[in-house]
Design a protein around this motif. Structure first.
Motif, PDB file in Angstrom:
ATOM      1  N   LEU A 392      33.136  47.156  42.349  1.00  0.00           N
ATOM      2  CA  LEU A 392      33.197  46.956  40.900  1.00  0.00           C
ATOM      3  C   LEU A 392      31.916  46.294  40.395  1.00  0.00           C
ATOM      4  CD1 LEU A 392      34.760  47.000  38.205  1.00  0.00           C
ATOM      5  CD2 LEU A 392      35.723  44.762  38.844  1.00  0.00           C
ATOM      6  N   PHE A 393      31.394  45.356  41.175  1.00  0.00           N
ATOM      7  CA  PHE A 393      30.154  44.675  40.792  1.00  0.00           C
ATOM      8  C   PHE A 393      29.001  45.671  40.713  1.00  0.00           C
ATOM      9  CE2 PHE A 393      26.294  42.287  41.352  1.00  0.00           C
ATOM     10  CZ  PHE A 393      26.507  41.119  40.640  1.00  0.00           C
ATOM     11  N   VAL A 394      28.877  46.520  41.749  1.00  0.00           N
ATOM     12  CA  VAL A 394      27.801  47.512  41.771  1.00  0.00           C
ATOM     13  C   VAL A 394      27.946  48.483  40.601  1.00  0.00           C
ATOM     14  CG1 VAL A 394      26.802  49.429  43.079  1.00  0.00           C
ATOM     15  CG2 VAL A 394      27.440  47.326  44.255  1.00  0.00           C
ATOM     16  N   LEU A 395      29.190  48.912  40.329  1.00  0.00           N
ATOM     17  CA  LEU A 395      29.434  49.844  39.225  1.00  0.00           C
ATOM     18  C   LEU A 395      29.039  49.246  37.888  1.00  0.00           C
ATOM     19  CD1 LEU A 395      30.661  52.499  38.140  1.00  0.00           C
ATOM     20  CD2 LEU A 395      32.861  51.301  38.022  1.00  0.00           C
ATOM     21  N   THR A 396      29.515  48.030  37.610  1.00  0.00           N
ATOM     22  CA  THR A 396      29.218  47.415  36.306  1.00  0.00           C
ATOM     23  C   THR A 396      27.733  47.052  36.178  1.00  0.00           C
ATOM     24  OG1 THR A 396      29.993  45.291  37.218  1.00  0.00           O
ATOM     25  CG2 THR A 396      31.546  46.560  35.889  1.00  0.00           C
ATOM     26  N   PHE A 397      27.101  46.708  37.303  1.00  0.00           N
ATOM     27  CA  PHE A 397      25.654  46.458  37.274  1.00  0.00           C
ATOM     28  C   PHE A 397      24.898  47.721  36.874  1.00  0.00           C
ATOM     29  CE2 PHE A 397      21.540  46.736  39.416  1.00  0.00           C
ATOM     30  CZ  PHE A 397      20.918  45.581  38.987  1.00  0.00           C
ATOM     31  N   SER A 398      25.283  48.846  37.466  1.00  0.00           N
ATOM     32  CA  SER A 398      24.572  50.099  37.196  1.00  0.00           C
ATOM     33  C   SER A 398      24.831  50.626  35.789  1.00  0.00           C
ATOM     34  CB  SER A 398      24.963  51.159  38.224  1.00  0.00           C
ATOM     35  OG  SER A 398      26.335  51.474  38.130  1.00  0.00           O
ATOM     36  N   LEU A 399      25.876  50.134  35.129  1.00  0.00           N
ATOM     37  CA  LEU A 399      26.173  50.562  33.755  1.00  0.00           C
ATOM     38  C   LEU A 399      25.291  49.891  32.714  1.00  0.00           C
ATOM     39  CD1 LEU A 399      30.091  50.669  33.789  1.00  0.00           C
ATOM     40  CD2 LEU A 399      28.546  52.614  33.503  1.00  0.00           C
ATOM     41  N   GLY A 400      24.721  48.734  33.035  1.00  0.00           N
ATOM     42  CA  GLY A 400      23.959  48.026  32.015  1.00  0.00           C
ATOM     43  C   GLY A 400      22.839  47.147  32.537  1.00  0.00           C
ATOM     44  N   ALA A 401      23.186  46.143  33.332  1.00  0.00           N
ATOM     45  CA  ALA A 401      22.185  45.174  33.788  1.00  0.00           C
ATOM     46  C   ALA A 401      21.121  45.815  34.666  1.00  0.00           C
ATOM     47  CB  ALA A 401      22.861  44.035  34.552  1.00  0.00           C
ATOM     48  N   GLY A 402      21.454  46.949  35.306  1.00  0.00           N
ATOM     49  CA  GLY A 402      20.460  47.649  36.114  1.00  0.00           C
ATOM     50  C   GLY A 402      19.463  48.429  35.278  1.00  0.00           C
ATOM     51  N   PRO A 403      19.923  49.414  34.461  1.00  0.00           N
ATOM     52  CA  PRO A 403      18.974  50.284  33.751  1.00  0.00           C
ATOM     53  C   PRO A 403      18.461  49.746  32.422  1.00  0.00           C
ATOM     54  CG  PRO A 403      21.212  51.085  33.426  1.00  0.00           C
ATOM     55  CD  PRO A 403      21.307  49.924  34.379  1.00  0.00           C
ATOM     56  N   VAL A 404      19.215  48.868  31.762  1.00  0.00           N
ATOM     57  CA  VAL A 404      18.869  48.523  30.377  1.00  0.00           C
ATOM     58  C   VAL A 404      17.633  47.624  30.238  1.00  0.00           C
ATOM     59  CG1 VAL A 404      19.661  47.330  28.284  1.00  0.00           C
ATOM     60  CG2 VAL A 404      21.181  48.917  29.464  1.00  0.00           C
ATOM     61  N   PRO A 405      17.461  46.558  31.052  1.00  0.00           N
ATOM     62  CA  PRO A 405      16.330  45.664  30.803  1.00  0.00           C
ATOM     63  C   PRO A 405      14.969  46.353  30.735  1.00  0.00           C
ATOM     64  CG  PRO A 405      17.842  44.601  32.302  1.00  0.00           C
ATOM     65  CD  PRO A 405      18.349  46.004  32.105  1.00  0.00           C
ATOM     66  N   ALA A 406      14.664  47.243  31.678  1.00  0.00           N
ATOM     67  CA  ALA A 406      13.351  47.914  31.663  1.00  0.00           C
ATOM     68  C   ALA A 406      13.196  48.770  30.413  1.00  0.00           C
ATOM     69  CB  ALA A 406      13.174  48.768  32.915  1.00  0.00           C
ATOM     70  N   LEU A 407      14.254  49.505  30.053  1.00  0.00           N
ATOM     71  CA  LEU A 407      14.202  50.328  28.844  1.00  0.00           C
ATOM     72  C   LEU A 407      14.063  49.465  27.599  1.00  0.00           C
ATOM     73  CD1 LEU A 407      14.596  52.937  27.172  1.00  0.00           C
ATOM     74  CD2 LEU A 407      17.059  52.552  27.378  1.00  0.00           C
ATOM     75  N   LEU A 408      14.868  48.419  27.511  1.00  0.00           N
ATOM     76  CA  LEU A 408      14.858  47.563  26.327  1.00  0.00           C
ATOM     77  C   LEU A 408      13.507  46.882  26.140  1.00  0.00           C
ATOM     78  CD1 LEU A 408      16.861  46.549  24.101  1.00  0.00           C
ATOM     79  CD2 LEU A 408      17.187  44.527  25.521  1.00  0.00           C
ATOM     80  N   LEU A 409      12.924  46.420  27.239  1.00  0.00           N
ATOM     81  CA  LEU A 409      11.620  45.750  27.142  1.00  0.00           C
ATOM     82  C   LEU A 409      10.549  46.706  26.638  1.00  0.00           C
ATOM     83  CD1 LEU A 409      11.239  43.390  30.207  1.00  0.00           C
ATOM     84  CD2 LEU A 409      12.064  42.936  27.935  1.00  0.00           C
ATOM     85  N   SER A 410      10.570  47.927  27.153  1.00  0.00           N
ATOM     86  CA  SER A 410       9.560  48.891  26.715  1.00  0.00           C
ATOM     87  C   SER A 410       9.732  49.244  25.238  1.00  0.00           C
ATOM     88  CB  SER A 410       9.633  50.161  27.571  1.00  0.00           C
ATOM     89  OG  SER A 410      10.883  50.806  27.407  1.00  0.00           O
ATOM     90  N   GLU A 411      10.915  48.945  24.681  1.00  0.00           N
ATOM     91  CA  GLU A 411      11.165  49.215  23.267  1.00  0.00           C
ATOM     92  C   GLU A 411      10.833  48.025  22.379  1.00  0.00           C
ATOM     93  OE1 GLU A 411      14.838  52.390  23.324  1.00  0.00           O
ATOM     94  OE2 GLU A 411      15.332  50.285  23.634  1.00  0.00           O
ATOM     95  N   ILE A 412      11.196  46.807  22.802  1.00  0.00           N
ATOM     96  CA  ILE A 412      11.050  45.646  21.906  1.00  0.00           C
ATOM     97  C   ILE A 412       9.663  45.017  21.974  1.00  0.00           C
ATOM     98  CG2 ILE A 412      13.516  45.148  22.067  1.00  0.00           C
ATOM     99  CD1 ILE A 412      12.831  42.748  23.860  1.00  0.00           C
ATOM    100  N   LEU A 413       8.909  45.289  23.049  1.00  0.00           N
ATOM    101  CA  LEU A 413       7.576  44.696  23.156  1.00  0.00           C
ATOM    102  C   LEU A 413       6.605  45.441  22.247  1.00  0.00           C
ATOM    103  CD1 LEU A 413       7.424  44.188  27.026  1.00  0.00           C
ATOM    104  CD2 LEU A 413       7.659  42.392  25.294  1.00  0.00           C
ATOM    105  N   PRO A 414       5.861  44.729  21.410  1.00  0.00           N
ATOM    106  CA  PRO A 414       4.903  45.385  20.517  1.00  0.00           C
ATOM    107  C   PRO A 414       3.859  46.175  21.292  1.00  0.00           C
ATOM    108  CG  PRO A 414       5.238  43.090  19.874  1.00  0.00           C
ATOM    109  CD  PRO A 414       5.920  43.269  21.193  1.00  0.00           C
ATOM    110  N   SER A 415       3.378  47.246  20.691  1.00  0.00           N
ATOM    111  CA  SER A 415       2.440  48.144  21.357  1.00  0.00           C
ATOM    112  C   SER A 415       1.209  47.406  21.868  1.00  0.00           C
ATOM    113  CB  SER A 415       2.026  49.252  20.392  1.00  0.00           C
ATOM    114  OG  SER A 415       1.049  50.073  20.963  1.00  0.00           O
ATOM    115  N   ARG A 416       0.739  46.452  21.103  1.00  0.00           N
ATOM    116  CA  ARG A 416      -0.499  45.746  21.442  1.00  0.00           C
ATOM    117  C   ARG A 416      -0.381  44.990  22.773  1.00  0.00           C
ATOM    118  NH1 ARG A 416      -2.147  40.386  19.885  1.00  0.00           N
ATOM    119  NH2 ARG A 416      -4.401  40.119  20.055  1.00  0.00           N
ATOM    120  N   ILE A 417       0.826  44.478  23.079  1.00  0.00           N
ATOM    121  CA  ILE A 417       1.003  43.661  24.285  1.00  0.00           C
ATOM    122  C   ILE A 417       1.933  44.318  25.294  1.00  0.00           C
ATOM    123  CG2 ILE A 417       0.677  41.551  22.939  1.00  0.00           C
ATOM    124  CD1 ILE A 417       3.782  41.116  23.352  1.00  0.00           C
ATOM    125  N   ARG A 418       2.414  45.539  25.017  1.00  0.00           N
ATOM    126  CA  ARG A 418       3.526  46.115  25.787  1.00  0.00           C
ATOM    127  C   ARG A 418       3.261  46.143  27.285  1.00  0.00           C
ATOM    128  NH1 ARG A 418       4.677  51.070  22.997  1.00  0.00           N
ATOM    129  NH2 ARG A 418       5.789  49.736  21.531  1.00  0.00           N
TER     130      ARG A 418
END
Length: 490
Positions: A392-418
């Protein structure tokens, strides 16, 4: 003096050229010209155009996963063949040397991808992976193995942040979450392949060399295929290569959408200077908040105990009477299934909701592990709780905490400093990853599983609170819209 004057002139010329284009787009928007020349309701660009380029980029994530898992089943035969069997220190070095190289690679990833471009960064990622894996496969001593693992590690550290940047910058907003999930799926597939290829190592003492040789093929393929992929339009625009930016945008979104895409780029790039970002710019001032959010997200990702769970999975399965290789494959299958579901939901439910559900699910799974460790149920009941809680831990990790941080960072970081900010955040990931792996067994012995898993669950709940209060939803928004919403005007 003359060289400095020439450099200043070229920089001035490039900035002036870009300002001319930006001002041109601004005038067209204010006069309504862009609406006259481009239909207002032209719909979304085709999702098919950027897909081949995204798939090439995910090869770096596949290699990342493969090298994470390649020593899982082969470490014992490696230690016997190279003469350090029984030395836990040497075995630990085979793993941790790779993490040290990854930290170094991630630290420099931003400067490399900003200086040379995303495509050249991918090729620099592939080079040490080919050399390092070949060296590890052919070595006859521990020193050669460690050097090979360190070189592979530098590629592992460089690849993931560049892949996250590239995928976010070439993907249309309406599928950016889906394509961003491809990197996590590729990582899971890499781990799975490493586990499957490593199975014969239990019976063949030299099979571990084949496992390392195999990894050179996708690394070489990445270096070749990226030559035919598009360069990031965001990077080209920042460098003042406007004609090339339009050409690459046409490959990615089609001729009909080029003008609107250039207009979007001009909004966020206005006033930016090429190579003007310094390390101190990331640690204070108007950019500190987004860098802080990214770093803390990666910290909670690692402090949730995910690597400890992976490390302890073999022991749990053995206690349940399940062969460790079979158990590890089941963990890999659950990981892939969760990542595929996350890909489907990413652009429907959004990033923030998936993160909240993921951290809550991981906290609940750790609660099951605490119950199993308390021995209040029968032996079979405790085993079911332990195995079920881990999956269950592996499943719930792969649903959000695994894939989201890298995607979210590439979105919220301004282009100048991304690129550079992503390097800082990924370095936090590798540092905490290293220390969790280093101290987990000692803490488990000192504190016991109940207290240790309770600590992990507490970090997961802290992650829920942090996400709820600090993370914004980015679903369906262009990178420029996100940047203007998050970055205060000086």
């Amino acid at each position: 003096m003359r060289g400095r004057h020439t450099e200043s002139y070229s920089m001035h010329k490039r900035s002036s050229s870009r300002e001319h284009i930006i001002n041109g787009f601004d005038r067209e928007d204010s006069l309504g010209i862009s609406q006259g020349s481009v239909p207002k309701d032209i719909g979304n660009p085709s999702w098919k155009r950027p897909l081949p380029h995204v798939l090439v980029a995910t090869l770096s994530s596949f290699l990342f996963g493969y090298h994470l898992g390649v020593v899982n089943d082969t470490l014992e035969s490696i230690s016997v063949d190279l003469g350090f069997s029984g030395s836990t220190m040497a075995e630990g070095l085979v793993v941790s040397t790779c993490l040290g190289g990854a930290l170094l690679g991630s630290l420099f990833s931003g400067w490399i991808s900003d200086g040379l471009g995303r495509r050249r960064a991918f090729q620099l990622c592939a080079l040490p992976m080919v050399i390092g894996a070949s060296l590890s496969a052919a070595t006859s001593n521990l020193e050669g193995m460690l050097l090979g693992r360190f070189l592979v590690g530098t590629g592992m550290g460089l690849g993931p942040p560049v892949a996250a940047l590239y995928v976010s910058e070439v993907s249309p907003a309406f599928v950016r979450g889906t394509y961003g999930s491809f990197t996590q799926i590729a990582t899971c597939l890499g781990i799975m392949l490493a586990l499957l290829i490593g199975i014969p190592a239990k019976n063949d003492p030299n099979w571990w060399r084949v496992c390392f040789w195999v990894s050179t093929a996708p690394a070489a393929l990445l270096a070749v295929l990226v030559e035919f992929s598009t360069e990031s339009p965001h990077w080209l625009f920042k460098r003042g290569r406007l004609a090339q930016t339009e050409s690459e945008l046409e490959r990615l979104v089609g001729a009909l959408h080029v003008k609107s895409a250039m207009s979007e780029l001009s909004k966020s790039e206005k006033g930016d200077e090429v190579d003007a970002v310094k390390l101190l710019d990331l640690l204070h001032g108007r950019h500190f908040k987004v860098v802080f959010i990214g770093s803390v997200l990666y910290a909670f990702q690692q402090l949730s105990g995910i690597n400890a769970v992976f490390y302890f999975s073999s022991t749990v399965f053995k206690s349940a009477g399940v062969p460790s290789d079979t158990g590890n494959i089941w963990v890999g299958i659950v990981n892939i299934l969760g990542s595929v579901v996350a890909m489907i939901l990413m652009d429907r439910l959004g990033r923030k909701l998936l993160l909240l559900g993921s951290f809550l699910g991981m906290a609940s799974a750790m609660g099951l592990q605490v119950l199993a460790a308390s021995q209040i149920f029968s032996d079979s009941g405790n085993l079911y709780l332990s195995v079920g809680g881990m999956l269950l831990f592996v499943l719930t990790f792969s649903l959000g905490a695994g894939p989201v941080p890298a995607l979210l960072l590439s979105e919220i970081l301004p282009s100048r400093i991304r690129a550079k900010a992503m390097a800082i955040c990924m370095s936090v990931h590798w540092v905490i990853n290293f220390f969790v792996g280093l101290f987990f067994l000692n803490l488990l012995e000192m504190l016991g599983p109940q207290i240790l898993y309770t600590i992990f669950a507490t970090f997961c709940l802290m992650g829920v609170v942090f996400v709820k209060n600090n993370v914004i939803e980015t679903k369906g928004k262009s990178l420029q819209e996100i940047e203007m919403a998050l970055t205060p005007v000086d």
